[in-house]
Scaffold this active site. Structure first.
Site, PDB file in Angstrom:
ATOM      1  N   HIS A 130       0.784  -1.240   0.000  1.00  0.00           N
ATOM      2  CA  HIS A 130       0.000   0.000   0.000  1.00  0.00           C
ATOM      3  C   HIS A 130       0.817   1.291   0.000  1.00  0.00           C
ATOM      4  O   HIS A 130       0.232   2.370  -0.033  1.00  0.00           O
ATOM      5  CB  HIS A 130      -0.940   0.012   1.215  1.00  0.00           C
ATOM      6  CG  HIS A 130      -0.233  -0.114   2.537  1.00  0.00           C
ATOM      7  ND1 HIS A 130      -0.870   0.100   3.737  1.00  0.00           N
ATOM      8  CD2 HIS A 130       1.056  -0.422   2.868  1.00  0.00           C
ATOM      9  CE1 HIS A 130      -0.018  -0.082   4.731  1.00  0.00           C
ATOM     10  NE2 HIS A 130       1.153  -0.409   4.224  1.00  0.00           N
ATOM     11  N   HIS A 131       2.138   1.212   0.061  1.00  0.00           N
ATOM     12  CA  HIS A 131       2.945   2.438   0.119  1.00  0.00           C
ATOM     13  C   HIS A 131       3.386   2.938  -1.263  1.00  0.00           C
ATOM     14  O   HIS A 131       3.806   4.099  -1.376  1.00  0.00           O
ATOM     15  CB  HIS A 131       4.197   2.215   0.969  1.00  0.00           C
ATOM     16  CG  HIS A 131       3.920   2.015   2.431  1.00  0.00           C
ATOM     17  ND1 HIS A 131       3.183   2.902   3.179  1.00  0.00           N
ATOM     18  CD2 HIS A 131       4.284   1.010   3.281  1.00  0.00           C
ATOM     19  CE1 HIS A 131       3.103   2.467   4.421  1.00  0.00           C
ATOM     20  NE2 HIS A 131       3.756   1.316   4.511  1.00  0.00           N
ATOM     21  N   ALA A 132       3.355   2.089  -2.282  1.00  0.00           N
ATOM     22  CA  ALA A 132       3.895   2.469  -3.599  1.00  0.00           C
ATOM     23  C   ALA A 132       3.161   3.674  -4.158  1.00  0.00           C
ATOM     24  O   ALA A 132       1.927   3.752  -4.117  1.00  0.00           O
ATOM     25  CB  ALA A 132       3.799   1.293  -4.561  1.00  0.00           C
ATOM     26  N   ASP A 171      -0.688   5.181   2.951  1.00  0.00           N
ATOM     27  CA  ASP A 171      -0.569   6.485   2.291  1.00  0.00           C
ATOM     28  C   ASP A 171      -0.695   6.417   0.785  1.00  0.00           C
ATOM     29  O   ASP A 171      -1.283   7.307   0.157  1.00  0.00           O
ATOM     30  CB  ASP A 171       0.741   7.167   2.680  1.00  0.00           C
ATOM     31  CG  ASP A 171       1.963   6.301   2.370  1.00  0.00           C
ATOM     32  OD1 ASP A 171       1.838   5.062   2.335  1.00  0.00           O
ATOM     33  OD2 ASP A 171       3.063   6.867   2.170  1.00  0.00           O
TER      34      ASP A 171
END
Length: 463
Positions: A130-132, A171
């Protein structure tokens, strides 16, 4: 329940000493298999995501970089660490692009199964990265398979709810849908001096998406009781008021007690409560992996949550059956992750009550179930319709032989495709305003003729 067999990612390594261990997915697959759960699910080997599929969210330049980069060329291609891969969290390891294609392919395939109505719950433990970001890697994540999966779901479902229970803030997904009301993102995460440093309770979205980014910032030591106290009321209000057509649940296991990078104190049962709660809603559900850096606990939690998806969590034996990685689960050899004596800072000064009250007050300001103008959508994605998959190209070359060579000599460069002619035309090159790889066989229907930039009719083979 559809299970995406993505255990192949267990063959990859981020490097010696790196916290992220893809091998945990292989351990989970083996443990689920040893419990006999695979026989109770529809097991699917996913098609790997192509570079074209990744550009549904990521930039062409970034995807091309991931396709080309190797440990030997990383310094040159990143301008010595100034773009794409910054810092030490995201190394350029051998097989990087293949790893990304397996992870993203499983999540996109899971979304397609939900779109077709072939399953009520789909599972891809290799996903949840989920950070990419759109044009760079971040926090051990290179391709944001969650965003790609949600974009696929939006082709069929008017509203999608994304829930993130990873210890780190989601994020990358929030940023992707920060300005739309078709996706409501809800993240329960550790906030403060902690990566990535985002996810303040006042971050609510922007423009049309204002209010549709929900952040629940938490402190160290979160227990099962405290987690349930804040999770259930917030999610129940969202389900009742937002009325999502599908739910994507990211189950990062670094929120478990004893995780190497986590700060929470949640047991396996407390973590799986999310799956049990959402399963009762009878809404199409996608379960994805995420963080989790104590491998044996990750495998335990995701195995138990697979059982929860099947509704058999109360019948399986907590004593682990024999399997290939049995020795890894000592000394107790049980399906359990026990909480520690860590102090819960969320109950001090009624902090958790205040967070819950403020989040619910913000949600009450939203309009009821925002409407979406929908239209008929093809069951296949555009890349499938245009036959741009590599295996389709190879098959076409084999089947068509000489015809393929004749087509190759006829190139089409046009900006406009003019009115309809009920014929199926095959051509080799593409208009400049369509991003497709050069030289792949493509099928397009036209009404009437087409013209190139110099005004001449373009040459085509008609089948």
């Amino acid at each position: 329940v559809a299970w995406y067999a993505t255990a192949d990612v267990g063959s990859f390594s981020f490097g010696l000493g790196h916290f992220m261990k893809p091998h945990r997915v292989r351990m989970t697959h083996d443990l689920v298999s040893s419990y006999g759960m695979l026989d109770k699910m529809k097991v699917i080997r996913p098609r790997r995501c192509s570079p074209e599929g990744m550009t549904a969210f990521h930039t062409d330049e970034y995807v091309d970089f991931l396709y080309k980069v190797t440990p030997e060329t990383v310094q040159e291609l990143t301008s010595y660490g100034s773009r794409f891969l910054t810092g030490d969290d995201n190394p350029a390891f051998d097989g990087l692009f293949e790893f990304c294609s397996i992870s993203a392919g499983g999540s996109v395939g899971a979304a397609q199964i939900l779109n077709e109505g072939s399953a009520d719950i789909t599972i891809n433990w290799a996903g949840g990265l989920h950070h990419a970001k759109k044009r760079e890697a971040s926090g051990f994540c290179y391709i944001n398979d969650i965003v790609l999966a949600i974009l696929e779901l939006l082709r069929t479902f008017p509203r999608v709810l994304y829930i993130d229970v990873d210890c780190h803030h989601g994020d990358g997904v929030e940023e992707a849908f920060y300005t739309t009301d078709r996706v409501l993102t809800c993240s329960f995460h550790k906030f403060g001096d902690y990566f990535p440093g985002t996810g303040h309770i006042d971050d609510k979205g922007k423009g049309q998406g204002h209010g549709y980014a929900v952040n629940v910032p938490l402190k160290d030591g979160l227990t099962d009781e405290a987690f349930k106290q804040v999770f259930c009321p917030v999610i129940d209000h969202i389900l009742e008021w937002y009325r999502p057509s599908a739910v994507v649940l990211q189950l990062g296991a670094d929120s478990l007690a004893g995780d190497k990078l986590g700060r929470f104190n949640i047991s396996m049962e407390g973590h799986a409560m999310c799956v049990q709660h959402l399963r009762k809603s009878d809404i199409p559900l996608m379960l994805l992996g995420g963080g989790g850096y104590t491998m044996k606990n990750v495998a335990r939690a995701w195995t138990y949550e697979t059982a929860c998806a099947l509704g058999i969590e109360h019948t399986i034996d907590k004593n682990l059956p024999w399997h290939e990685y049995f020795e890894w689960f000592g000394p107790r050899y049980r399906l359990e992750v026990l909480p520690t004596n860590m102090e819960d800072h969320n109950v001090k000064d009624h902090y958790l009550d205040g967070v819950q009250r403020e989040v619910l007050n913000n949600l009450r300001l939203l309009p009821f179930a925002p409407s979406v103008a929908m239209q008929s959508v093809p069951k296949q994605s555009i890349s499938d319709i245009l036959a741009c998959k590599a295996e389709d190209e190879e098959l076409a070359d084999e089947e068509n032989g000489g015809l393929d060579k004749r087509i190759r000599s006829k190139s089409v460069f046009c900006n406009h495709m003019l009115p309809h002619c009920l014929s199926t035309l095959y051509y080799r090159d593409y208009p400049s305003n369509i991003r497709r790889p050069h030289g792949r066989l493509c099928r397009v229907s036209f009404r009437g003729g087409g013209h190139s930039r110099n005004g001449n009719k373009f040459p085509c083979i008609v089948r």
